[in-house]
Design a protein around this motif. Structure first.
Motif, short mmCIF file in Angstrom:
data_model
loop_
_atom_site.label_atom_id
_atom_site.label_comp_id
_atom_site.label_asym_id
_atom_site.label_seq_id
_atom_site.Cartn_x
_atom_site.Cartn_y
_atom_site.Cartn_z
N LYS A 137 40.74 44.44 45.45
CA LYS A 137 41.77 45.37 45.92
C LYS A 137 42.70 45.76 44.79
O LYS A 137 42.96 44.96 43.88
N CYS B 23 45.34 42.28 47.13
CA CYS B 23 46.21 43.06 46.25
C CYS B 23 47.20 42.18 45.51
O CYS B 23 47.54 42.45 44.36
N ARG C 184 43.90 50.31 48.59
CA ARG C 184 44.50 49.83 49.84
C ARG C 184 45.94 50.29 50.03
O ARG C 184 46.67 49.74 50.85
N ARG D 159 34.37 41.79 58.39
CA ARG D 159 35.47 41.18 57.64
C ARG D 159 36.24 40.23 58.56
O ARG D 159 36.16 40.32 59.79
N GLN E 7 36.64 38.52 48.58
CA GLN E 7 37.70 39.51 48.41
C GLN E 7 38.84 38.92 47.58
O GLN E 7 39.30 37.81 47.84
N LYS F 149 45.14 33.59 54.58
CA LYS F 149 45.91 34.84 54.64
C LYS F 149 47.14 34.81 53.72
O LYS F 149 47.96 33.90 53.84
C1 PEP Z 1 43.55 41.99 53.96
O1 PEP Z 1 42.57 42.71 53.69
O2 PEP Z 1 43.63 41.33 55.00
C2 PEP Z 1 44.69 41.93 53.02
C3 PEP Z 1 45.59 40.95 53.09
O3 PEP Z 1 44.71 42.95 52.17
P1 PEP Z 1 45.70 43.30 50.95
O4 PEP Z 1 45.44 42.28 49.90
O5 PEP Z 1 45.27 44.68 50.58
O6 PEP Z 1 47.11 43.27 51.49
#
Ligand code: PEP
Ligand code: MN
Length: 286
Positions: free
Chosen positions: A147, A125, A177, A66, A122, A71
């Motif tokens: 997620k 969340c 998560r 991963r 991905q 981000k």
């Molecule tokens: C991640 O996996 O880096 C992430 C940002 O996850 P989440 O969406 O669960 O906060």
């Protein structure tokens, strides 16, 4: 339940299929008898950081790499990822270590770009209920790691998966998560073990756990990971960094490479006790 006794998530419901769905990616089977481990940094920061992490987690037994390129950050002033450059580094690191790669797609406009580099897309969340994004990622035909939203009901999470299946893509991996909780003195989120058990019972889709975001504290990650597997999760996603205090994101919940090796040893013991093997590693590309 719907008024006629059927589940609102028709395609996702366990009743829909006699056998669990196995999502296969480059020879790794997620949702089969084997436990699958996804590991790597929260964010791709540099070629050196990513390669050191990828080689380390692969040597410890991880199956999939991963690394965040785009981000989602609570503050717009925090590090928001290297974007396309990170996708290139991730694909290269995956090739060099023989692991498929997963990375988050934040926006509909990036779906095609991310799908060119990633083996698994991905949906994070914060985007679980972004229905336009769910339909756009579904169209790629790639496996989708979905997620659970930080305050989403299990029904809402399964209905989000339903959007992807309804668009003709059944290669969905559910990921618990952690949810928001009132006590944030000792951890960031509460890994909802109940939800892992319920989602496994309700759906034929594979369910994995992310104990890194699910706890937000590195010392809680390994015990929470083992608990998730004991509860029936099909796998894990774990954040690992060669030097967590220097990480550009989520260092406080990232394991060192040594800590990740310890996790894998303990996981192997728990898997032995449960009579569930660790999944086979990907066959190395020639
Ligand atoms: C991640 O996996 O880096 C992430 C940002 O996850 P989440 O969406 O669960 O906060
Ligand atoms: Mn993170």
């Amino acid at each position: 339940m719907g008024s006629n006794g059927t589940k609102p998530y028709r395609l996702v419901a366990r009743e829909r299929r006699p056998h669990p769905t196995v999502v296969e990616v480059k020879g790794i089977r997620i949702g089969g008898p084997g436990v699958v481990v996804i590991a790597g940094p929260c964010s791709v920061e540099s070629e050196a950081q990513l390669l050191e992490t990828a080689r380390g987690v692969k040597a410890a037994g991880a199956h999939i790499l991963r690394g965040g390129a785009f981000k989602p950050r609570t503050s717009p002033y925090d590090f928001r990822g290297l974007g396309k450059a990170a996708l290139e580094l991730l694909a290269e690191a995956g090739k060099r270590t023989g692991m498929p790669v997963v990375t988050e797609v934040l926006s509909e406009k990036d779906v095609d770009l991310v799908a060119r580099y990633a083996d698994i897309l991905q949906v994070g969340c914060r985007n679980m209920a972004n229905y336009a994004l769910l339909e756009a990622v579904a169209e790629t035909g790639k496996p989708i790691l979905l997620k659970r939203g930080m305050a989403a009901k299990i029904r809402e999470w399964l209905l989000a998966a339903e959007y992807i299946l309804a668009r003709g893509n059944d290669r969905v991996i559910l990921c618990e998560r952690g949810i928001r909780t009132f006590d944030d003195e000792h951890y960031r989120n509460l890994l909802d073990i109940n939800a892992i058990i319920v989602a496994r019972g309700e759906s034929h889709l594979p369910v994995i756990a992310d104990p890194s975001h699910g706890t937000g504290r590195s010392r809680l990650v390994t015990p929470a990971a083992l608990a998730a597997i004991a509860a029936g999760a099909n796998g894990l996603m774990v954040e690992v960094h060669p030097d967590p205090p220097r990480a550009l994101s989520d260092g406080f919940q990232s394991l060192t490479l040594a800590e990740f090796s310890t996790l894998m040893r303990r996981l192997s013991a728990v898997c032995g006790a449960l009579g569930r093997p660790l999944a086979q590693a990907a066959p190395r590309q020639p």
